[in-house]
Design a protein around this motif. Structure first.
Motif, PDB file in Angstrom:
ATOM      1  N   ILE A  61       0.852  -1.200   0.000  1.00  0.00           N
ATOM      2  CA  ILE A  61       0.000   0.000   0.000  1.00  0.00           C
ATOM      3  C   ILE A  61       0.883   1.243   0.000  1.00  0.00           C
ATOM      4  N   GLY A  62       1.924   1.228   0.806  1.00  0.00           N
ATOM      5  CA  GLY A  62       2.857   2.349   0.831  1.00  0.00           C
ATOM      6  C   GLY A  62       3.473   2.619  -0.529  1.00  0.00           C
ATOM      7  N   ARG A  66       2.495   5.850  -3.022  1.00  0.00           N
ATOM      8  CA  ARG A  66       3.623   6.751  -2.749  1.00  0.00           C
ATOM      9  C   ARG A  66       3.480   8.085  -3.478  1.00  0.00           C
ATOM     10  N   ASP A  67       3.067   8.060  -4.731  1.00  0.00           N
ATOM     11  CA  ASP A  67       2.988   9.275  -5.537  1.00  0.00           C
ATOM     12  C   ASP A  67       1.558   9.803  -5.654  1.00  0.00           C
ATOM     13  N   SER A  68       0.726   9.481  -4.675  1.00  0.00           N
ATOM     14  CA  SER A  68      -0.676   9.905  -4.703  1.00  0.00           C
ATOM     15  C   SER A  68      -0.904  11.011  -3.671  1.00  0.00           C
ATOM     16  N   ASN A  69      -2.148  11.360  -3.479  1.00  0.00           N
ATOM     17  CA  ASN A  69      -2.533  12.361  -2.484  1.00  0.00           C
ATOM     18  C   ASN A  69      -2.803  11.748  -1.116  1.00  0.00           C
ATOM     19  N   LEU A  70      -2.282  10.546  -0.877  1.00  0.00           N
ATOM     20  CA  LEU A  70      -2.429   9.879   0.415  1.00  0.00           C
ATOM     21  C   LEU A  70      -1.139  10.012   1.213  1.00  0.00           C
ATOM     22  N   GLY A  71      -1.252  10.557   2.409  1.00  0.00           N
ATOM     23  CA  GLY A  71      -0.156  10.525   3.358  1.00  0.00           C
ATOM     24  C   GLY A  71      -0.310   9.294   4.231  1.00  0.00           C
ATOM     25  N   ILE A  72       0.786   8.673   4.598  1.00  0.00           N
ATOM     26  CA  ILE A  72       0.749   7.454   5.419  1.00  0.00           C
ATOM     27  C   ILE A  72       1.769   7.569   6.536  1.00  0.00           C
ATOM     28  N   LEU A  98      11.065  -4.424   4.734  1.00  0.00           N
ATOM     29  CA  LEU A  98       9.837  -4.367   3.947  1.00  0.00           C
ATOM     30  C   LEU A  98       9.823  -3.207   2.959  1.00  0.00           C
ATOM     31  N   GLY A  99      10.811  -2.324   3.052  1.00  0.00           N
ATOM     32  CA  GLY A  99      10.859  -1.182   2.144  1.00  0.00           C
ATOM     33  C   GLY A  99       9.722  -0.198   2.358  1.00  0.00           C
ATOM     34  N   PRO A 103       6.829   6.995   6.952  1.00  0.00           N
ATOM     35  CA  PRO A 103       7.478   7.001   8.262  1.00  0.00           C
ATOM     36  C   PRO A 103       6.905   5.916   9.177  1.00  0.00           C
ATOM     37  N   PHE A 104       7.774   5.345   9.997  1.00  0.00           N
ATOM     38  CA  PHE A 104       7.386   4.362  11.015  1.00  0.00           C
ATOM     39  C   PHE A 104       7.868   4.947  12.341  1.00  0.00           C
TER      40      PHE A 104
END
Length: 191
Positions: A61-62, A66-72, A98-99, A103-104
C-alpha cells in the motif's frame, strides 16, 4: 489473544502527534502531511502475528500510493521494555526489510495510541482532507489461519474513495489483532 478495534466515531478529528521516525530520525506530525487529500494512520508493531500476516500488503500500500494524495504514517505504541522486537532499532530493521515508503514512528509514552483509542495491531484510521475520520476498520477479511487471501480490499476501497472525492462506505468492519502492549499502569479505560 485477539481483540477488535474500538471503532473511533466517524467524523472524529485526527488527534495531533509529533513522533520520531525510526528510519530517518525526523519528527513526523500531522503537519508533515499538509496538502495531502487523505491521511492513513496505522498502529502496527513487529512481533504481532496479525501484523506479520499482512506486513507485505501494508508495505505494498505504501508503494502503490507513494505518488498519490495519500499521506501514510505507521506508529508502534507497544511497551518496548517488555517486547524487545518493538524497540526502535528492531522496528527500523522491519521498515528497511519491507521497504516502507512511509514514516514508522514510535509512541513511547503511548499517548498517541490513547488519543486515537487504538486497541490492537494492526489498527487503521483514514482521515479526509479536513482530517476527519472516514474509515476505521480492517485491512481485509484475511486473518492468520483463515485461508483468505491478503488483498487490502477494504482499506484500499476507502483510500480510493477519499482520493477520488467520493463518500466512503459507512458499513465498516473493525480490525482484529493483538492488543497493544500497554506499560503497566498505563492501560486506558477502553482497553
Amino acid at each position: 489473544m485477539a481483540i477488535a478495534s474500538v471503532m473511533l466515531p466517524l467524523g472524529t478529528v485526527a488527534p495531533p502527534f509529533a513522533l520520531r521516525d525510526v528510519v530517518s530520525g525526523q519528527i513526523c506530525s500531522l503537519d508533515s502531511f499538509a496538502g495531502k487529500t487523505a491521511l492513513l494512520v496505522m498502529f502496527i508493531c513487529r512481533h504481532c502475528p496479525y501484523v506479520v500476516h499482512v506486513e507485505q500488503e501494508i508495505a505494498k500500500i505504501g508503494r502503490d500510493y507513494r505518488d498519490s494524495n495519500l499521506g501514510i504514517v505507521a506508529i508502534s505504541s507497544n511497551d518496548a521494555s517488555r517486547y524487545p522486537d518493538d524497540t526502535p532499532p528492531r522496528l527500523k530493521e522491519m521498515a528497511m526489510r519491507l521497504g516502507f515508503a512511509f514514516p514508522f514512528c514510535v509512541d513511547e509514552t503511548q499517548d498517541v495510541a490513547k488519543a486515537y483509542r487504538a486497541a490492537c495491531t494492526p489498527d487503521f484510521y483514514l482521515f479526509d482532507q479536513d482530517r476527519q475520520l472516514v474509515y476505521r476498520g480492517q485491512l481485509d477479511e484475511s486473518r492468520p489461519g483463515n485461508n483468505k487471501p491478503v488483498t487490502g480490499r477494504d482499506l484500499r476501497a476507502a483510500i480510493d474513495a477519499v482520493i477520488e472525492g467520493k463518500p466512503v462506505d459507512r458499513n465498516q468492519k473493525g480490525s482484529v489483532g493483538c492488543s497493544i502492549k500497554w506499560k503497566p499502569g498505563n492501560e486506558p479505560s477502553y482497553a
